[in-house]
Structures are given as C-alpha cells and as structure tokens.
Design an enzyme around this catalytic site. Structure first.
Site, PDB file in Angstrom:
ATOM      1  N   GLU A  56       0.845  -1.123   0.114  1.00 11.55           N
ATOM      2  CA  GLU A  56      -0.049  -0.168   0.103  1.00 11.55           C
ATOM      3  C   GLU A  56       1.109   1.295   0.181  1.00 11.55           C
ATOM      4  OE1 GLU A  56      -1.388   3.431   0.871  1.00 11.55           O
ATOM      5  OE2 GLU A  56      -2.179   2.331   2.886  1.00 11.55           O
ATOM      6  N   CYS A  97      -1.587   8.322   2.890  1.00  8.56           N
ATOM      7  CA  CYS A  97      -1.457   7.873   1.492  1.00  8.56           C
ATOM      8  C   CYS A  97      -2.685   8.126   0.454  1.00  8.56           C
ATOM      9  CB  CYS A  97      -1.268   6.460   1.544  1.00  8.56           C
ATOM     10  SG  CYS A  97       0.384   6.065   2.151  1.00  8.56           S
TER      11      CYS A  97
END
Length: 294
Positions: free
Chosen positions: A74, A108
């Site tokens: 990720e 993110c």
C-alpha cells in the site's frame, strides 16, 4: 514501524500486553531501513505487507521476487477529489478539508488534487478559503487542534521544496493567516490555484497539507485529468446524480472511490491501489487471502 514514528507502535504493543495476548503473538521490531530490509529478506518470513513510499515498495518487490513469499503493498497516492456543479458545496468543502488536511496530509489516500467544474470554481474556492481560515494549527495532542506538527525536519523540507516549486512554476499560492508554534516542524494549510497537470505539485506526492486545484468542463475531461497520474489509490466524486457517480467510478483507475464523502473506511471492505499505489488489498475477505495457503 517507520523509523521516525516508533513510539505509537510500541504503545500498541503495551495495549496488546494489557489485553492479555500471549507473549510472541505480536512482535514489534524498531529500526531504520536496514532493519526492514533484514526482515523482508529473512528466509523465515512467509508474507510481507508494507505501507509506505513507492520507492521502498519497489525495493521490497525486488527483494521478494523469485521467492515464495506473498506480498501486498500500500504505497503512495495523488488522489483526485472531483466536484461537479450540482454538488452540495458546503458538504464538499468539508470533504475536501478532511481529505487533504487530516493528519497534516500525512495520508497515502489524501485528496491532494481538487478537480472542480469551472462553473462553480469561484463559489467553491470562496467557501473553501473561509473554512481553511478556521483551521487551528498546533499541539496534535490537543483535541481542539485541526492540523498538528509535520512528521520530521526531512519531511518539512520536502513539503517546502514542492510548495516553492509550485510558486516558481506559476501557480498562485494561498494560506490563511495563522500563527505557527515557535518550536517544532510546522506548515500552514496551503492552497494552489492556476495549477496545470505539468506542475510538480500536481504530479508528485507532497505528503503534507498542500492542495492543488485544477478545473474541468466535462465528465470526460475530469476522468482524463484524474487518471493522469502514476498513482491510483483513491478518489472522491461529489455530485447529486447517481448515474454520473457510477459512470465516473467505472472509469477512474483508483482502488477506493468515495461518493459525496472522503476518507471513510469500513474494515469489511477491501482497500488498496492500482499502478504505483501498490497491489493487493487490506480489509475484508480480500485482505485475508494473502495470508492463507489454500
């Protein structure tokens, strides 16, 4: 845990101890990149899950290539928050603020690119600036704080460099009047208008409280601009038309797409990215599969 933020993970370890988990069920090893490299390369490791930068994710992928280790990544993101002319403006403003300024932008899937339809650009930006003027910058342990400290001196330098590049490349910079604390690493919430897809602030992950504003006229143009990135972790769509939302969601190359909200998660739903935002999924049945041998 990241080398700059080990204490929160160690606090979690103490919670596990208090909860009565047997010793050895959860092990937390602190250290810098060399520690992580040793873990990834160790022959006793069967599965690696990494959340962090795309650069490190690529290095991990190279390390486990040719082995039987399972891997989920990720990585970075440059999410588009897309606002159409029929969107509820006040609700959209709250979603935009939450999308980019939550956790100082150290997220993110932060909505760091705002794509707004030209016909409502002025109205939306006026409302957004009024809302940004109310944000409180200060002690992250104070429950009244909206924007806390930047992670490290290194990250502050990175944010500052990209913000300066935005100005140098011709974008217009705006920040509300706010008093920053005298000690520590701080960056005021910042908005850039007049941004093009060629600007560094529109292409590179800032990982800080910096929002780039681009405009579009048609849904097709919005899709093209939103997908014009090496990343593909998340996106937001603001519109009253269900058919438009579903059409956009089918065209956007992002792992998670929100409609009339942002940064809302359900642990039963899979989360992950496309392209340089990684691969594999966390959460739900999809997130368990990478940990199973069947």
């Amino acid at each position: 845990p990241a080398e700059t933020t080990p204490l929160s993970a160690l606090f979690f370890a103490d919670i596990c101890r208090q909860a009565g988990l047997p010793k050895g069920v959860v092990n937390i090893v602190t250290g810098d990149g060399s520690t992580g490299s040793a873990l990834v390369a160790h022959p006793g490791i069967d599965k690696v899950a990494f959340t962090g930068s795309t650069e490190v994710g690529k290095a991990i992928a190279r390390t486990v290539a040719g082995t039987d280790k399972k891997l989920t990544l990720e990585l970075g993101g440059k999410a588009a928050n897309i606002v159409f002319d029929d969107a509820p403006i006040d609700q959209a403003v709250e979603g935009i603020v939450n999308g980019i300024f939550f956790n100082q932008g150290h997220v993110c899937c932060a909505g760091s690119r705002l794509l707004v339809q030209e016909s409502v650009q002025d109205e939306l930006l006026d409302a957004l600036k009024r809302r940004m003027a109310t944000l409180r910058v200060g002690d992250p342990l104070d429950k009244n704080t909206d924007i806390g400290a930047i992670n490290s001196a290194e990250q502050l330098a990175r944010i500052t460099e990209l913000a300066d590049a935005g100005e140098a490349e011709g974008a217009e910079r705006w920040s509300p009047a706010c008093e920053l604390p005298g000690s520590g690493y701080w960056f005021a919430p910042t908005l850039f208008t007049g941004v093009t897809q060629a600007h560094r602030i529109a292409r590179e992950e800032v990982f800080g409280p910096v929002l780039s504003v681009l405009t579009f006229r048609t849904p097709e143009e919005a899709v093209a601009k939103a997908n014009n990135t090496p990343y593909g972790l998340s996106a937001g769509i603001w519109t009253e038309k269900g058919s438009r939302m579903l059409w956009m969601a089918s065209k956007l190359r992002a792992g998670v797409i929100w409609s009339n909200t942002f940064n809302k998660f359900d642990p039963t739903s899979p989360f992950g990215g496309y392209k340089e935002s990684g691969f594999g999924r966390e959460g739900g049945r999809h997130g368990l599969e990478a940990y199973l041998n069947v």
